[in-house]
Design a protein around this motif. Structure first.
Motif, short mmCIF file in Angstrom:
data_model
loop_
_atom_site.label_atom_id
_atom_site.label_comp_id
_atom_site.label_asym_id
_atom_site.label_seq_id
_atom_site.Cartn_x
_atom_site.Cartn_y
_atom_site.Cartn_z
N THR A 250 0.83 -1.20 0.00
CA THR A 250 0.00 0.00 0.00
C THR A 250 0.86 1.25 0.00
O THR A 250 0.63 2.20 -0.76
CB THR A 250 -0.92 0.01 1.23
N ASN A 251 1.88 1.27 0.86
CA ASN A 251 2.78 2.42 0.92
C ASN A 251 3.52 2.62 -0.39
O ASN A 251 3.81 3.75 -0.79
CB ASN A 251 3.78 2.25 2.07
N ALA A 252 3.83 1.51 -1.08
CA ALA A 252 4.50 1.61 -2.37
C ALA A 252 3.62 2.32 -3.39
O ALA A 252 4.10 3.18 -4.15
CB ALA A 252 4.89 0.22 -2.87
N VAL A 253 2.33 1.98 -3.42
CA VAL A 253 1.40 2.63 -4.35
C VAL A 253 1.24 4.11 -4.00
O VAL A 253 1.21 4.97 -4.88
CB VAL A 253 0.03 1.93 -4.36
N VAL A 254 1.16 4.41 -2.71
CA VAL A 254 1.04 5.80 -2.27
C VAL A 254 2.26 6.61 -2.72
O VAL A 254 2.14 7.74 -3.21
CB VAL A 254 0.88 5.88 -0.74
N SER A 255 3.46 6.03 -2.58
CA SER A 255 4.68 6.74 -2.99
C SER A 255 4.71 6.96 -4.49
O SER A 255 5.19 8.00 -4.98
CB SER A 255 5.92 5.97 -2.55
N ILE A 256 4.17 6.01 -5.26
CA ILE A 256 4.10 6.17 -6.71
C ILE A 256 3.15 7.31 -7.07
O ILE A 256 3.46 8.15 -7.93
CB ILE A 256 3.66 4.85 -7.38
N LEU A 257 2.00 7.37 -6.41
CA LEU A 257 1.06 8.46 -6.66
C LEU A 257 1.69 9.82 -6.38
O LEU A 257 1.54 10.77 -7.16
CB LEU A 257 -0.20 8.28 -5.79
N LYS A 258 2.40 9.92 -5.27
CA LYS A 258 3.06 11.18 -4.93
C LYS A 258 4.10 11.55 -5.97
O LYS A 258 4.21 12.72 -6.38
CB LYS A 258 3.71 11.07 -3.55
N SER A 259 4.86 10.58 -6.42
CA SER A 259 5.92 10.86 -7.39
C SER A 259 5.37 11.33 -8.73
O SER A 259 6.04 12.03 -9.49
CB SER A 259 6.81 9.63 -7.59
N LEU A 260 4.13 10.93 -9.03
CA LEU A 260 3.49 11.35 -10.29
C LEU A 260 2.96 12.77 -10.21
O LEU A 260 2.51 13.32 -11.21
CB LEU A 260 2.36 10.39 -10.65
N GLY A 261 2.98 13.35 -9.01
CA GLY A 261 2.48 14.71 -8.84
C GLY A 261 1.07 14.77 -8.30
O GLY A 261 0.44 15.83 -8.31
N LEU A 269 -8.83 9.61 -4.73
CA LEU A 269 -7.67 8.71 -4.72
C LEU A 269 -7.48 7.97 -3.40
O LEU A 269 -6.60 7.10 -3.31
CB LEU A 269 -6.39 9.50 -5.02
N VAL A 270 -8.30 8.28 -2.40
CA VAL A 270 -8.10 7.67 -1.08
C VAL A 270 -8.15 6.14 -1.16
O VAL A 270 -7.35 5.45 -0.53
CB VAL A 270 -9.17 8.20 -0.09
N GLY A 271 -9.08 5.60 -1.92
CA GLY A 271 -9.20 4.15 -2.02
C GLY A 271 -8.44 3.53 -3.17
O GLY A 271 -8.49 2.30 -3.36
N THR A 272 -7.72 4.34 -3.94
CA THR A 272 -7.04 3.84 -5.14
C THR A 272 -5.98 2.78 -4.84
O THR A 272 -5.94 1.74 -5.52
CB THR A 272 -6.44 5.00 -5.94
N PRO A 273 -5.09 2.98 -3.85
CA PRO A 273 -4.09 1.93 -3.58
C PRO A 273 -4.74 0.58 -3.27
O PRO A 273 -4.29 -0.45 -3.77
CB PRO A 273 -3.35 2.49 -2.36
N CYS A 274 -5.82 0.61 -2.49
CA CYS A 274 -6.52 -0.63 -2.16
C CYS A 274 -7.10 -1.29 -3.40
O CYS A 274 -6.98 -2.49 -3.60
CB CYS A 274 -7.61 -0.35 -1.13
N ARG A 275 -7.74 -0.47 -4.25
CA ARG A 275 -8.37 -1.04 -5.44
C ARG A 275 -7.33 -1.57 -6.43
O ARG A 275 -7.53 -2.60 -7.07
CB ARG A 275 -9.26 0.01 -6.09
N PHE A 276 -6.21 -0.84 -6.57
CA PHE A 276 -5.16 -1.32 -7.47
C PHE A 276 -4.58 -2.63 -6.97
O PHE A 276 -4.35 -3.57 -7.76
CB PHE A 276 -4.06 -0.27 -7.59
#
Length: 442
Positions: A250-261, A269-276
């Motif tokens: 989950t933290n990995a997906v969150v860090s990817i989202l942040k890096s994309l801007g 986007l709150v539930g996006t890491p879970c859904r992905f």
């Protein structure tokens, strides 16, 4: 350090963050990140995501500025012409965007039009570039249409802007079953619109002109009304939360989202890491048991007599259009399609049944895969079931063909594996290939 070097350093830093996140995801799937097939997957995924979200770094004014041209239009009389209120449309712009709900790419066909004002028109290619700026961000269909419309209204100050988007999102398969949900083949489809100025009124005559021009291109006139949001168009919205949350993934997906801007705390986007992760974990290494009944086990232990060399009485038979889903191990993007299996039978029948062959296809599909390996694995396993003479054709559509800057919309890939007599007999291969459906839903 000059600005170019600084930007390159920032870009490299962002890619490293994404690569590290992808490595965590691969390990969470039970994969060896040093395996040759996925050794460069983190880099490939990082490049694809940066290409797919480059719109965050672009501004509409940079595109439109200097692209407005004087066009006087009619000097007198009545009527409409380009610079005096005539409708201008650019149709059939093929794009893709990444769904903000599940981080999977979806296809977009865009039609955009405007009515010039102030005796100014904009270069037609600029319309496409403005559309692409907003498509290359994490998006939802209605917001994408609204952002394009608003940007053009402010950027070129026309009498009005109209946007129609035809969006297609891949369905979510069910990995829990031995068989895929065949009712969910194909795509989730939605048509949304947005209008400003003279297009704000959904029943305005100008909309009728716009839609009639689209009808020439086969676009249905039964479109949704401007401004109507579709919150649940993404299939991930119906998915339940992960039974066991993996905090590292989950933290990995969150860090990817942040890096994309992006802001992971944004409500969409709150539930996006879970859904992905719900999607990705469907393809976890070795997490799906192939449903082999007792009869099939005995067939593998005692191979079928079908197809022995010299048995010239045998007939070429087939099982066609067996659906499958898979995940590209090179880019972590889905691909799906159909499998056709040819074999020899003494009486022209399939003694093991279509369901068993479908379970084999399903078993090898629900993994991180490449299509060539998938084709070979299906051929080798079915040869133990139906006899040594096997031909397998896999037809698939790959989302990585549209979402990595290649943008080959509508393309598909076919792979073939041949064993036994099919490998030696061109006439047998030709006969089987002739039996394939002319149009398959891949």
């Amino acid at each position: 350090m000059n600005e170019l070097d600084f930007n390159e350093e920032v870009e490299n830093g962002v890619r490293c963050i994404i690569e590290d996140g992808v490595k965590v995801l691969l390990q969470g799937l039970g994969e060896d990140i040093n395996r040759e097939g996925i050794l460069k997957t983190p880099l490939r995924v990082a490049k694809a995501l940066r290409e797919a979200t480059k719109g965050y770094k672009q501004k509409v004014n940079d595109v439109v500025h200097g692209a407005l041209f004087p066009e006087a239009g009619l000097e007198g009389g009545s009527g409409q012409a380009g610079g005096a209120g005539g409708l201008v449309i650019v149709r059939d712009l093929d794009l893709f965007s990444y769904c903000e709900s599940c981080l999977l790419p979806f296809q977009v066909q865009c039609h955009v039009g405007y009515v010039p004002s102030g005796q100014r028109v904009v270069g037609l290619s600029k319309l496409s570039r403005v559309v692409d700026i907003f498509a290359k961000r994490l998006q939802a269909p209605q917001r994408l249409a609204d952002e394009i419309c608003t940007a053009l209204q402010y950027g070129i100050k026309p009498t009005g802007v109209a946007v129609v988007l035809h969006c297609l999102h891949i369905h979510f398969p069910k990995s829990e079953s031995a068989l895929p949900d065949t009712s969910h083949q194909g795509w989730v489809k939605i048509l949304v619109t947005s209008g400003s100025g003279v297009f704000e009124e959904e029943k305005a005559d100008i909309w009728n002109d716009f839609i009639r021009l689209l009808n020439f291109r086969g676009i249905s006139k039964e479109i949704v009304h401007p401004g109507v949001a579709h919150q649940s168009w993404c299939p991930s919205q119906s998915c339940n939360k992960l039974e066991q949350s993996n905090s590292a993934m989950t933290n990995a997906v969150v860090s990817i989202l942040k890096s994309l801007g992006e802001d992971p705390s944004r409500k969409e986007l709150v539930g996006t890491p879970c859904r992905f992760l719900k999607w990705l974990m469907k393809f976890r290494n070795s997490n799906l048991e192939m449903k082999l009944n007792g009869f099939l086990r005995s067939r593998i232990n005692n191979p079928s007599p079908y197809g022995k060399v010299g048995d010239t009485e045998d007939l070429i038979c087939s099982e066609l259009s067996l659906p499958f889903w898979s995940q590209c191990e090179h880019h972590l993007l889905p691909f799906q399609g159909v499998v056709h299996i040819g074999y020899y039978s003494a009486d022209g029948s399939n003694a093991v049944g279509r369901t068993v062959l479908q379970s084999v296809v399903h078993f090898y599909g629900f993994k991180l895969q490449v299509q060539e390996r998938l084709t070979r694995q299906i051929a080798e396993t079915t040869s133990s079931i139906l006899g040594e003479d096997i031909m397998v054709v896999v037809e698939a559509s790959h989302t990585c063909m549209i979402s990595r800057g290649i943008e080959k919309f509508g393309s598909s890939t076919a792979t073939i594996a041949v064993l036994g007599r099919f490998s030696r007999d061109p006439a047998a291969r030709a006969e089987f290939l002739q039996s394939l459906p002319k149009f398959c839903s891949a």
